[in-house]
Scaffold this active site. Sequence first.
Site, PDB file in Angstrom:
ATOM      1  CG  ASN A 139      -2.248  -1.344   1.335  1.00  0.00           C
ATOM      2  OD1 ASN A 139      -1.731  -1.699  -0.281  1.00  0.00           O
ATOM      3  ND2 ASN A 139      -2.904  -0.909   2.464  1.00  0.00           N
ATOM      4  CB  THR A 191     -16.780  37.798 -30.654  1.00  0.00           C
ATOM      5  OG1 THR A 191     -16.718  38.999 -30.759  1.00  0.00           O
ATOM      6  CG2 THR A 191     -15.114  38.754 -29.863  1.00  0.00           C
ATOM      7  CG  HIS A 192     -20.119  35.873 -30.262  1.00  0.00           C
ATOM      8  ND1 HIS A 192     -20.591  35.075 -28.941  1.00  0.00           N
ATOM      9  CD2 HIS A 192     -20.015  37.404 -30.159  1.00  0.00           C
ATOM     10  CE1 HIS A 192     -20.678  36.652 -28.512  1.00  0.00           C
ATOM     11  NE2 HIS A 192     -20.239  37.094 -29.041  1.00  0.00           N
ATOM     12  CB  SER A 243      -8.227  12.316 -49.554  1.00  0.00           C
ATOM     13  OG  SER A 243      -8.823  11.536 -49.867  1.00  0.00           O
ATOM     14  CE  LYS A 268     -10.136  17.184 -48.075  1.00  0.00           C
ATOM     15  NZ  LYS A 268     -10.810  16.737 -47.675  1.00  0.00           N
ATOM     16  CD  GLU A 325      -9.419  16.684 -39.138  1.00  0.00           C
ATOM     17  OE1 GLU A 325      -9.933  17.800 -39.510  1.00  0.00           O
ATOM     18  OE2 GLU A 325      -9.494  16.157 -39.371  1.00  0.00           O
ATOM     19  CE1 TYR A 347      -4.358   0.915  -2.598  1.00  0.00           C
ATOM     20  CE2 TYR A 347      -4.924  -1.389  -2.057  1.00  0.00           C
ATOM     21  CZ  TYR A 347      -4.247  -0.800  -3.269  1.00  0.00           C
ATOM     22  OH  TYR A 347      -4.222  -1.065  -4.310  1.00  0.00           O
TER      23      TYR A 347
END
Length: 409
Positions: free
Chosen positions: A99, A144-145, A258, A264, A271, A298
């Site tokens: 422990n 912003t947004h 791709s 691509k 990601e 424990y």
Amino acid sequence: MTLWGGRVGRPLVPRVSAFLRADDAELLPYDCEATALHARRLHTAGLLDDDELADAEARLLEIASGTVTLSPDDEDVHSAIERLLGEVGRKIHAGRSRNDQVAAAFRLYVVDASSEARAGIAALAEAALDRAQADAETPMPGYTHLQRAQPVTVGHHLLAWVEMLERDLRRFAAAADSATESPLGAGALAGSTLPLPAPERQLRNSLDAVADRDFALDYLYAAATCFVHLSRIGEELVLWTTAEFGFASLPEDVATGSSMMPQKLNPDVAELVRGKAGTAIGRLTGLLATVKGLPLAYNRDLQEDKPPVFAARADLRGALGALTALVAGLELDRERLAAAASDPLLLATDAAEALVRDGVPFRDAYEQVAGSVRDGTFEAPEPAPRAAPGPGGVREAVADARTRLALLV
């Protein structure tokens, strides 16, 4: 091998043995370090002689080096170490339980993992600072947004990334500090009758010493928060490299293609970093759920504390290294950035503040400018400087950030 085999009269059912076996080989060098410290405590107490201590320390170095093969019959690394120590291994567990042994080794692991994370974060921050310095005056829209808001510079934007990373450095330093206290001496839960010297920064309460996993939670919290920041950076890189934004191009040695579409070039690094943030948050919540209902001291539930920390360390190592390469190699389209930053509506707030400087109440100035925007008659004023913490003085801010990083790492 098990350390409790003397209590039971027959082997475990194989399915039970497989279920109970710990996946903790990554802990081995840290357990060797903690065991060497315990061996020196036993030597000080007269329970190991000079030759036995020397033998134990030499064998522990060999075991920690990874040249010794572990056996599938070992229940965990603690059992393996005692077996591999040979005759002195039969003495090494005096005054100690698994422990406090596992807690001591795991704390050493978290200290090392935190140091590794800080090195990776610092490298990413340095890459961002290099880019910020190179593009200190390169204009770009601030958002912003996700709508264009006011003009900033690439350097100012990248410095915002560095601010997040600096906080991550401090969080991992705090996690390391919380892990440096020692549970050795707590035994199973109530200490030992043997006259062993106390280790440095010994925890005050033996029950808490073997049950506490706050240090692991601190590490997972730091890792989860860091991944949230990396995810936000990754999301911006994904956006910037789209045809719709067109602010940057992906370096071909940090991107993928791709299998079907020849044209691509995909931001897979950004990601996957973004995706792993959810996993990092899940590891933190998972361990919180594990410890929330455990009575002192424990419980075997705590065998589940190590896999999420091991996995978080590996993911951080990979994500920080890959994202650093992506940031360093990113190819900015400065003409596209400048064109986006030249949108006259980005200076609408400047126009309102110019009226304020002329004595117009802000709300009246706001409504006047808003009306001109609405009816299409708005004319942008000359840009006015914005001092820190705005986008002014980026080069000085970069220099200051490098000084702070040097103190944090």
